[in-house]
Design an enzyme around this catalytic site. Sequence first.
Site, PDB file in Angstrom:
ATOM      1  N   GLU A  23       1.695   7.096   7.059  1.00 38.63           N
ATOM      2  CA  GLU A  23       2.191   6.837   6.340  1.00 38.63           C
ATOM      3  C   GLU A  23       2.621   7.183   4.795  1.00 38.63           C
ATOM      4  O   GLU A  23       3.094   7.614   3.786  1.00 38.63           O
ATOM      5  CB  GLU A  23       2.287   4.682   6.642  1.00 38.63           C
ATOM      6  CG  GLU A  23       2.288   4.720   7.897  1.00 38.63           C
ATOM      7  CD  GLU A  23       2.685   2.515   8.111  1.00 38.63           C
ATOM      8  OE1 GLU A  23       3.442   2.403   6.475  1.00 38.63           O
ATOM      9  OE2 GLU A  23       2.735   2.637   8.938  1.00 38.63           O
TER      10      GLU A  23
ATOM     11  N   SER B 205       0.814  -1.498   0.018  1.00 37.19           N
ATOM     12  CA  SER B 205       0.325   0.501   0.417  1.00 37.19           C
ATOM     13  C   SER B 205       1.064   1.520   0.182  1.00 37.19           C
ATOM     14  O   SER B 205       0.456   1.940  -0.940  1.00 37.19           O
ATOM     15  CB  SER B 205      -1.146  -0.010   0.956  1.00 37.19           C
ATOM     16  OG  SER B 205      -0.587   0.079   2.442  1.00 37.19           O
ATOM     17  N   ASN B 206       2.036   1.345   0.602  1.00 37.46           N
ATOM     18  CA  ASN B 206       3.305   2.668   0.446  1.00 37.46           C
ATOM     19  C   ASN B 206       3.746   2.596  -0.427  1.00 37.46           C
ATOM     20  O   ASN B 206       4.094   4.075  -1.119  1.00 37.46           O
ATOM     21  CB  ASN B 206       3.854   2.577   2.057  1.00 37.46           C
ATOM     22  CG  ASN B 206       3.751   2.674   3.067  1.00 37.46           C
ATOM     23  OD1 ASN B 206       3.093   3.486   3.106  1.00 37.46           O
ATOM     24  ND2 ASN B 206       2.856   2.020   3.949  1.00 37.46           N
TER      25      ASN B 206
ATOM     26  N   ILE C 223      16.572  -7.968   6.011  1.00 44.03           N
ATOM     27  CA  ILE C 223      17.275  -6.516   6.590  1.00 44.03           C
ATOM     28  C   ILE C 223      18.457  -6.038   5.334  1.00 44.03           C
ATOM     29  O   ILE C 223      18.549  -6.644   5.026  1.00 44.03           O
ATOM     30  CB  ILE C 223      18.289  -7.078   7.688  1.00 44.03           C
ATOM     31  CG1 ILE C 223      17.318  -7.129   9.076  1.00 44.03           C
ATOM     32  CG2 ILE C 223      19.443  -6.696   8.393  1.00 44.03           C
ATOM     33  CD1 ILE C 223      17.500  -7.473  10.671  1.00 44.03           C
TER      34      ILE C 223
ATOM     35  N   HIS D 169       8.870   3.341   8.360  1.00 45.84           N
ATOM     36  CA  HIS D 169       8.410   2.323   9.959  1.00 45.84           C
ATOM     37  C   HIS D 169       7.086   3.040  10.506  1.00 45.84           C
ATOM     38  O   HIS D 169       6.906   4.190  11.209  1.00 45.84           O
ATOM     39  CB  HIS D 169       9.298   2.386  11.119  1.00 45.84           C
ATOM     40  CG  HIS D 169       9.637   2.070  12.367  1.00 45.84           C
ATOM     41  ND1 HIS D 169       9.908   0.528  11.804  1.00 45.84           N
ATOM     42  CD2 HIS D 169       8.701   2.034  13.202  1.00 45.84           C
ATOM     43  CE1 HIS D 169       9.667  -0.832  13.530  1.00 45.84           C
ATOM     44  NE2 HIS D 169       9.115   0.275  14.311  1.00 45.84           N
TER      45      HIS D 169
HETATM   46  C1  GRF Z   1       3.790  -0.603   6.923  1.00 46.37           C
HETATM   47  O1  GRF Z   1       3.018  -0.078   8.081  1.00 46.37           O
HETATM   48  C2  GRF Z   1       5.036   0.064   6.844  1.00 46.37           C
HETATM   49  O2  GRF Z   1       5.432   1.120   7.896  1.00 46.37           O
HETATM   50  C3  GRF Z   1       6.050  -0.834   7.214  1.00 46.37           C
HETATM   51  O3  GRF Z   1       5.295  -2.750   6.653  1.00 46.37           O
HETATM   52  C4  GRF Z   1       4.349  -2.266   6.494  1.00 46.37           C
HETATM   53  C5  GRF Z   1       3.917  -1.696   4.716  1.00 46.37           C
HETATM   54  O4  GRF Z   1       2.420  -1.956   4.016  1.00 46.37           O
HETATM   55  N1  GRF Z   1       7.337  -1.275   7.232  1.00 46.37           N
HETATM   56  P1  GRF Z   1       2.464  -2.339   2.809  1.00 46.37           P
HETATM   57  O5  GRF Z   1       2.859  -3.652   2.228  1.00 46.37           O
HETATM   58  O6  GRF Z   1       3.061  -0.751   2.413  1.00 46.37           O
HETATM   59  O7  GRF Z   1       0.274  -1.659   2.652  1.00 46.37           O
END
Ligand code: GRF
Length: 213
Positions: A186, A25-26, A104, A121
Site C-alpha cells: 500500500e 500510515s498511508n 462512506i 483498499h
Molecule cells: C489500510 O489498510 C487501508 O488499505 C485501509 O485502511 C487501512 C488504513 O491504514 N483502507 P493507515 O491508517 O493508512 O495506517
Amino acid sequence: MSEQEIFRSPKKRGRVAVLLSGRGSNFRALHDAMREGKINADIVLVFSNKADAQGLQTAKERGLETLYLDPKAYPTRDDYDAIIVEELKKREVDLVCLAGYMKIITPLFCQAYRNQIMNIHPALLPSFPGLHAQKQAVDYGVRYSGATVHFVWEEVDAGPIILQAVVPVYQDDTEETLAERILKEEHRIYPEAVRLYFEGKLEVRGRKVYILD
Ligand code: GRF
C-alpha cells in the site's frame, strides 16, 4: 460517467487533502514521498472524523493543516459531507486521498469531486470489498491477495482501478500477518498513483484507467 466520456488527470503541482480515521500510515507514506520530491503535490489539509486519530496527531507534528469535524454535530450524512466539500473547495483541493477513512462518501461528495477522489483498499478488488478485507482473504483461502488504489465512485470499493499490487497468502497467515505484508505494498502504490495523477498520466475511459506514457 458514460462510456464516451474521457477524463485526463491534470499535469500540475497538486493540492491534496487526506481524509483519515486512524493510524495514518498511508498518509505518512504519501507525505514522505512528497517531501522527497517524488510527487509533484502538497498536502494542504488532513481531515478526520475522529478527534483522536493518530494520523491527525502526526499531521500536526509535521506542521500540516488539520481539521476535525464531529459527524454527530450534523443532522444528516449529506450535511456533513457538504461541509467537508466546502472546506475542500476553500483550499482549492485538486485531489482527495482517502487513507483509512472509515466513513462512506456520499453521492454529493463523489459528484463534487468526480475523478478527484482516490482510495486504497487492502485486497485485490473486486474481491473482498468492505471491512476486514485481509480477514476475508485469509478465511476464504485465496493464495494471493494485495492492495488496490482506485477512484471513488458512488458504489463502495467499485470505482475504476488505478494500480494493484499482489502478495502471497500463506497457510499460516493470520489477519495481522497478511495485513502487514499488504501494508508494505500500500505504501508503495498509493504514492505512485498520486505521482501519476499529477504527471497528467491517468486517463479514465468508462470504468477503465489507462496509464499514459
Ligand atoms: C489500510 O489498510 C487501508 O488499505 C485501509 O485502511 C487501512 C488504513 O491504514 N483502507 P493507515 O491508517 O493508512 O495506517
